[in-house]
Scaffold this motif. Structure first.
Motif, PDB file in Angstrom:
ATOM      1  N   ALA A 234       1.456   2.939  -0.097  1.00 48.16           N
ATOM      2  CA  ALA A 234       0.304   2.030  -0.042  1.00 48.16           C
ATOM      3  C   ALA A 234      -1.010   2.788  -0.152  1.00 48.16           C
ATOM      4  O   ALA A 234      -1.975   2.289  -0.742  1.00 48.16           O
ATOM      5  CB  ALA A 234       0.347   1.222   1.247  1.00 48.16           C
TER       6      ALA A 234
ATOM      7  N   TRP B  81       3.195  -6.364   4.451  1.00 47.05           N
ATOM      8  CA  TRP B  81       2.852  -5.103   3.781  1.00 47.05           C
ATOM      9  C   TRP B  81       2.003  -5.367   2.543  1.00 47.05           C
ATOM     10  O   TRP B  81       0.977  -4.713   2.325  1.00 47.05           O
ATOM     11  CB  TRP B  81       4.135  -4.353   3.404  1.00 47.05           C
ATOM     12  CG  TRP B  81       3.902  -2.993   2.811  1.00 47.05           C
ATOM     13  CD1 TRP B  81       3.553  -1.849   3.476  1.00 47.05           C
ATOM     14  CD2 TRP B  81       3.990  -2.641   1.421  1.00 47.05           C
ATOM     15  NE1 TRP B  81       3.425  -0.801   2.580  1.00 47.05           N
ATOM     16  CE2 TRP B  81       3.687  -1.251   1.324  1.00 47.05           C
ATOM     17  CE3 TRP B  81       4.303  -3.350   0.265  1.00 47.05           C
ATOM     18  CZ2 TRP B  81       3.678  -0.570   0.105  1.00 47.05           C
ATOM     19  CZ3 TRP B  81       4.304  -2.663  -0.954  1.00 47.05           C
ATOM     20  CH2 TRP B  81       3.995  -1.290  -1.029  1.00 47.05           C
TER      21      TRP B  81
ATOM     22  N   LEU C  66      -2.112  -4.633   1.485  1.00 45.19           N
ATOM     23  CA  LEU C  66      -2.565  -4.057   0.221  1.00 45.19           C
ATOM     24  C   LEU C  66      -3.691  -4.888  -0.376  1.00 45.19           C
ATOM     25  O   LEU C  66      -4.733  -4.366  -0.778  1.00 45.19           O
ATOM     26  CB  LEU C  66      -1.413  -4.000  -0.785  1.00 45.19           C
ATOM     27  CG  LEU C  66      -0.591  -2.727  -0.902  1.00 45.19           C
ATOM     28  CD1 LEU C  66       0.420  -2.869  -2.038  1.00 45.19           C
ATOM     29  CD2 LEU C  66      -1.448  -1.502  -1.121  1.00 45.19           C
TER      30      LEU C  66
END
Length: 308
Positions: free
Chosen positions: A210, A248, A252
């Protein structure tokens, strides 16, 4: 290159002589050659090219182990042929061909790990250490040889390296490849495929990925696809739920600079995120793994719609 082809027979005979009859010369660096004409292991480039033409066949097992350890220094060479086509290619061929002993592979690991953080003024040593470590990690996920502590050390080092890359140079017509992000992603991929690792390690690897999906630098050398690959394979494992994958990806998106206002950094981030998400979406769509698609495909689809 033409000279090497014309002189193939002569070079091959000389290479065999050096490697088999007088290996101390080839493997201890005792040739007194200037740097421009010598390889990092103390052999002439033509000798290594001859070995490459012979598909890296070195019948003497002990000599092959010694040569492999010596070739590690080639990975930091500014000469792209010595670094990539000779140094790395030889190591990868021997590792994948199971021509190196576990002891040699361990020595490669302990030699390469410190290079991920060592000074690297030209920008070649760290990326190629990561790439070679990917081959070392591949051995462990296919035939485990690392202790749990050694495996964890490799995970920690890989995550730290990938997160810490700030040299975004890819290919140069003269210098060849650096490609720090892509090589770091290759190392993470081999770890992502390792069945001995679990949720804690996967979470650490995903955090490292990431951190490099959206730099302010625009990727043009396929970095997005290389970063995508370990994510795709991690989604095949059941360590993260669909909700955790959605979270997740949401993080981002939240880290992306908004457009408008238009800025080079914002445009680069959006470009890079698309270069990561689109191949991930395509790979998931084509996947035959229903559980993998269920975990990640909807979250990726929603993320792409948010970019419109």
């Amino acid at each position: 290159m033409g000279y090497c082809v014309i002189q193939k027979g002569i070079i091959m005979r000389f290479a065999v002589f050096v490697l088999v009859l007088v290996p101390s010369l080839a493997l201890t660096g005792s040739f007194s050659l200037n740097r421009a004409g010598a390889a990092c292991v103390g052999m002439q480039r033509s000798e290594l090219m001859a070995l490459r033409a012979a598909k890296w066949q070195v019948p003497d097992d002990a000599r092959r182990q010694q040569l492999a350890l010596g070739l590690v220094d080639c990975l930091a060479e500014s000469d792209p042929v010595l670094r990539d086509e000779l140094g790395f290619e030889a190591l990868a061929a021997w590792i994948r061909g199971e021509k190196l002993t576990p002891a040699t592979v361990q020595s490669l690991r302990t030699t390469l790990l410190p290079r991920l953080t060592a000074a690297d003024p030209q920008g070649f040593s760290r990326p190629f250490a990561a790439l070679a470590l990917a081959e070392v990690a591949r051995v462990d996920r296919r035939k485990p040889y690392l202790s749990p502590a050694e495996r964890q050390e490799l995970v920690t080092a890989a995550a730290a390296y990938l997160s810490g890359v700030r040299d975004y140079r890819g290919y140069d017509e003269t210098a060849g490849w650096r490609h720090g992000v892509a090589h770091g992603a290759d190392l993470v991929l081999q770890l992502a495929l390792n069945p001995a690792l679990g949720k804690a390690e996967h979470t650490a690897l995903l955090a490292a990925i990431a951190s490099q999906v959206m730099p302010a630098h625009s990727y043009i050398f396929g970095e997005g696809e290389r970063l995508m690959a370990p994510v795709f394979y991690l989604a095949r494992r059941d360590t993260l739920t669909a909700a955790e994958w959605e979270a997740w990806l949401s993080r981002l998106l939240a880290a992306r600079k908004p457009i408008p206002p238009v800025s080079q950094a914002a445009l680069a981030q959006t470009h890079n995120l698309k270069q990561f998400l689109y191949p991930l979406y395509a790979s998931l769509t084509l996947s035959q793994d229903a559980a993998q698609r269920e975990r990640l495909l909807q979250a990726v689809t929603s993320a792409l719609k948010a970019l419109d």
